[in-house]
Write a protein that holds these residues in place. Sequence first.
Motif, short mmCIF file in Angstrom:
data_model
loop_
_atom_site.label_atom_id
_atom_site.label_comp_id
_atom_site.label_asym_id
_atom_site.label_seq_id
_atom_site.Cartn_x
_atom_site.Cartn_y
_atom_site.Cartn_z
N SER A 97 0.86 -1.17 0.00
CA SER A 97 0.00 0.00 0.00
C SER A 97 0.90 1.23 0.00
O SER A 97 1.90 1.27 0.71
CB SER A 97 -0.88 -0.01 1.26
OG SER A 97 -1.63 1.17 1.33
N LEU A 98 0.57 2.23 -0.81
CA LEU A 98 1.37 3.44 -0.81
C LEU A 98 0.48 4.62 -1.11
O LEU A 98 -0.61 4.47 -1.67
CB LEU A 98 2.51 3.35 -1.84
CG LEU A 98 2.10 3.10 -3.28
CD1 LEU A 98 2.44 4.30 -4.12
CD2 LEU A 98 2.83 1.87 -3.78
N ASN A 99 0.91 5.79 -0.72
CA ASN A 99 0.20 7.03 -1.01
C ASN A 99 0.80 7.65 -2.25
O ASN A 99 2.03 7.73 -2.37
CB ASN A 99 0.30 8.01 0.15
CG ASN A 99 -0.42 7.51 1.37
OD1 ASN A 99 -1.49 6.92 1.28
ND2 ASN A 99 0.14 7.74 2.53
N ILE A 100 -0.05 8.08 -3.16
CA ILE A 100 0.39 8.79 -4.37
C ILE A 100 -0.24 10.17 -4.32
O ILE A 100 -1.46 10.31 -4.23
CB ILE A 100 -0.07 8.03 -5.64
CG1 ILE A 100 0.61 6.67 -5.72
CG2 ILE A 100 0.21 8.87 -6.88
CD1 ILE A 100 0.15 5.80 -6.86
N TRP A 101 0.61 11.18 -4.35
CA TRP A 101 0.13 12.56 -4.28
C TRP A 101 0.11 13.14 -5.69
O TRP A 101 1.13 13.20 -6.37
CB TRP A 101 1.06 13.40 -3.40
CG TRP A 101 1.10 12.92 -1.99
CD1 TRP A 101 1.91 11.95 -1.48
CD2 TRP A 101 0.30 13.36 -0.91
NE1 TRP A 101 1.66 11.77 -0.15
CE2 TRP A 101 0.66 12.63 0.23
CE3 TRP A 101 -0.71 14.31 -0.79
CZ2 TRP A 101 0.06 12.81 1.46
CZ3 TRP A 101 -1.30 14.49 0.44
CH2 TRP A 101 -0.90 13.75 1.55
N CYS A 102 -1.08 13.55 -6.16
CA CYS A 102 -1.19 14.15 -7.49
C CYS A 102 -2.48 14.96 -7.57
O CYS A 102 -3.24 15.03 -6.61
CB CYS A 102 -1.11 13.08 -8.58
SG CYS A 102 -2.29 11.79 -8.40
N ASP A 103 -2.75 15.53 -8.75
CA ASP A 103 -3.86 16.46 -8.90
C ASP A 103 -5.17 15.84 -9.36
O ASP A 103 -6.21 16.52 -9.34
CB ASP A 103 -3.48 17.57 -9.89
CG ASP A 103 -2.34 18.43 -9.36
OD1 ASP A 103 -2.30 18.65 -8.13
OD2 ASP A 103 -1.51 18.87 -10.17
N SER A 104 -5.18 14.57 -9.79
CA SER A 104 -6.43 14.00 -10.30
C SER A 104 -6.47 12.48 -10.11
O SER A 104 -5.43 11.84 -9.94
CB SER A 104 -6.59 14.32 -11.79
OG SER A 104 -5.64 13.60 -12.55
N ASP A 105 -7.68 11.93 -10.18
CA ASP A 105 -7.85 10.48 -10.09
C ASP A 105 -7.11 9.78 -11.23
O ASP A 105 -6.45 8.77 -11.04
CB ASP A 105 -9.33 10.11 -10.19
CG ASP A 105 -10.17 10.73 -9.08
OD1 ASP A 105 -9.61 11.23 -8.09
OD2 ASP A 105 -11.41 10.71 -9.22
N GLU A 106 -7.24 10.33 -12.43
CA GLU A 106 -6.60 9.74 -13.61
C GLU A 106 -5.08 9.71 -13.46
O GLU A 106 -4.43 8.73 -13.80
CB GLU A 106 -7.00 10.52 -14.88
CG GLU A 106 -6.38 10.00 -16.15
CD GLU A 106 -6.79 8.58 -16.50
OE1 GLU A 106 -6.01 7.89 -17.18
OE2 GLU A 106 -7.89 8.15 -16.10
N LYS A 107 -4.50 10.79 -12.96
CA LYS A 107 -3.05 10.85 -12.77
C LYS A 107 -2.60 9.83 -11.72
O LYS A 107 -1.56 9.19 -11.88
CB LYS A 107 -2.63 12.27 -12.36
CG LYS A 107 -1.14 12.46 -12.31
CD LYS A 107 -0.49 12.26 -13.67
CE LYS A 107 0.99 12.53 -13.58
NZ LYS A 107 1.69 12.18 -14.82
N ALA A 108 -3.39 9.65 -10.67
CA ALA A 108 -3.06 8.64 -9.66
C ALA A 108 -3.02 7.25 -10.28
O ALA A 108 -2.12 6.45 -10.02
CB ALA A 108 -4.07 8.68 -8.52
N ARG A 109 -4.01 6.95 -11.14
CA ARG A 109 -4.05 5.66 -11.82
C ARG A 109 -2.85 5.49 -12.75
O ARG A 109 -2.21 4.44 -12.78
CB ARG A 109 -5.35 5.49 -12.61
CG ARG A 109 -5.51 4.10 -13.19
CD ARG A 109 -6.74 3.99 -14.06
NE ARG A 109 -6.75 4.94 -15.16
CZ ARG A 109 -6.01 4.82 -16.28
NH1 ARG A 109 -5.20 3.80 -16.43
NH2 ARG A 109 -6.10 5.73 -17.22
#
Length: 64
Positions: free
Chosen positions: A10-22
């Motif tokens: 499990s990890l945290n991904i910091w970004c501006d949108s759901d699509e970018k996280a995917r």
Amino acid sequence: MKDRYRVELSLNIWCDSDEKAREIAEDICNEQREKYDNRCHILNIYDSPFGRLERGIRLYEWRA
């Protein structure tokens, strides 16, 4: 013969949108597959705002 282990990360991904996280999660899995031939894949992606204890909203679910 080597033993095989199943490891779930499990990890945290910091970004501006759901699509970018995917996209970032897919890039991480692709890199793992290429480097280790380990069949890495995304199981779920959740919205997880900082400071909340509850799980968050499921944004993506892997289906076989």
